[in-house]
Design an enzyme around this catalytic site. Structure first.
Site, mmCIF file in Angstrom:
data_model
loop_
_atom_site.group_PDB
_atom_site.id
_atom_site.type_symbol
_atom_site.label_atom_id
_atom_site.label_comp_id
_atom_site.label_asym_id
_atom_site.label_seq_id
_atom_site.Cartn_x
_atom_site.Cartn_y
_atom_site.Cartn_z
ATOM 1 N N SER A 255 0.817 -1.210 0.000
ATOM 2 C CA SER A 255 0.000 0.000 0.000
ATOM 3 C C SER A 255 0.852 1.261 0.000
ATOM 4 O O SER A 255 0.402 2.303 -0.462
ATOM 5 C CB SER A 255 -0.943 -0.009 1.197
ATOM 6 N N HIS B 132 -4.806 -4.547 -1.886
ATOM 7 C CA HIS B 132 -4.585 -3.721 -3.079
ATOM 8 C C HIS B 132 -4.415 -4.531 -4.354
ATOM 9 O O HIS B 132 -4.232 -3.962 -5.431
ATOM 10 C CB HIS B 132 -3.385 -2.796 -2.853
ATOM 11 N N LYS C 252 -11.219 -1.142 -1.452
ATOM 12 C CA LYS C 252 -10.310 -0.607 -2.478
ATOM 13 C C LYS C 252 -10.989 -0.724 -3.858
ATOM 14 O O LYS C 252 -11.871 0.062 -4.152
ATOM 15 C CB LYS C 252 -8.975 -1.359 -2.439
HETATM 16 C C1 LIG Z 1 -2.837 -3.355 2.839
HETATM 17 C C2 LIG Z 1 -4.071 -3.082 3.606
HETATM 18 N N1 LIG Z 1 -4.547 -4.042 4.416
HETATM 19 C C3 LIG Z 1 -5.673 -3.857 5.113
HETATM 20 C C4 LIG Z 1 -6.382 -2.694 5.061
HETATM 21 C C5 LIG Z 1 -7.623 -2.527 5.870
HETATM 22 O O1 LIG Z 1 -8.740 -2.634 5.066
HETATM 23 P P1 LIG Z 1 -10.132 -1.892 5.411
HETATM 24 O O2 LIG Z 1 -10.028 -0.497 4.886
HETATM 25 O O3 LIG Z 1 -11.161 -2.711 4.693
HETATM 26 O O4 LIG Z 1 -10.301 -1.944 6.886
HETATM 27 C C6 LIG Z 1 -5.935 -1.651 4.231
HETATM 28 C C7 LIG Z 1 -6.673 -0.374 4.154
HETATM 29 O O5 LIG Z 1 -6.158 0.685 4.025
HETATM 30 C C8 LIG Z 1 -4.727 -1.854 3.491
HETATM 31 O O6 LIG Z 1 -4.240 -0.893 2.697
#
Ligand SMILES: Cc1ncc(COP(=O)(O)O)c(C=O)c1O
Length: 170
Positions: free
Chosen positions: A91, A119, A150
């Site tokens: 991310s 992602h 996303k």
């Molecule tokens: C790599 C990654 N894992 C997990 C999450 C968490 O997901 P959520 O927004 O559905 O809580 C995000 C969110 O920004 C993320 O970028």
């Protein structure tokens, strides 16, 4: 995969597997660039479980292998589990994990590979199945975590794995 479990968010999915699957003396090796939800999962799990969480340098498979060797040598119990957690698409930098090599190492050292593909889901791979599809991998990822916040533009999260694992999580 055989089955999936839905969560209210990707954040909860990450907290879910870390706090449920890790037991005393288990080891979690994770890429330093993993999302904050994994860090929170580790912190929460550590309040009730004597787990060992060790960070490896971002996408550095040689560092990961050195740690796997060290962990294997220091085995305290035959039931001790080793988990390796990486993201498919990172991310922060948008780069991809070298998934085939990481999966190979997990096979070699008996580790469970968990990939956070928040992602990658819906974006990478020919049909959007994610980073493992991008690399043409049919198996070799034990648990895939994803988020609906996303590519899907909604909210929610999931863990996908073999039926036995999902049954246990449920
Ligand atoms: C790599 C990654 N894992 C997990 C999450 C968490 O997901 P959520 O927004 O559905 O809580 C995000 C969110 O920004 C993320 O970028």
């Amino acid at each position: 995969t055989e089955d999936s479990l839905l969560y209210g968010s990707g954040y909860q999915a990450n907290l879910g597997w870390v706090t449920t699957l890790l037991r005393d003396d288990d080891v979690l090796l994770y890429d330093e660039y993993n999302h904050a939800s994994l860090y929170d999962g580790i912190a929460l799990a550590a309040t009730t479980t004597n787990l060992k969480a060790i960070r490896f340098a971002h996408n550095d498979t040689e560092h990961l292998e050195r740690l796997l060797i060290r962990v294997q040598k220091g085995a305290v119990s035959p039931n001790r589990q080793i988990f390796v957690a990486v993201e498919g698409v990172y991310s922060m930098d948008g780069d991809l994990a070298p998934l085939p090599r990481i999966s190979e190492l997990c096979g070699e050292y008996g580790a469970t590979l968990v990939i956070d593909d928040a992602h990658g889901t819906g974006v990478t791979g020919k049909t959007g199945r994610g980073t493992s599809e991008h690399f043409g991998m049919k198996d070799g990822v034990d648990i895939c975590m994803g988020s609906f916040s996303k590519a899907f533009g909604m909210t929610g999260g999931f863990l996908s794995a073999d039926r036995e694992v999902i049954d246990y999580l449920r």
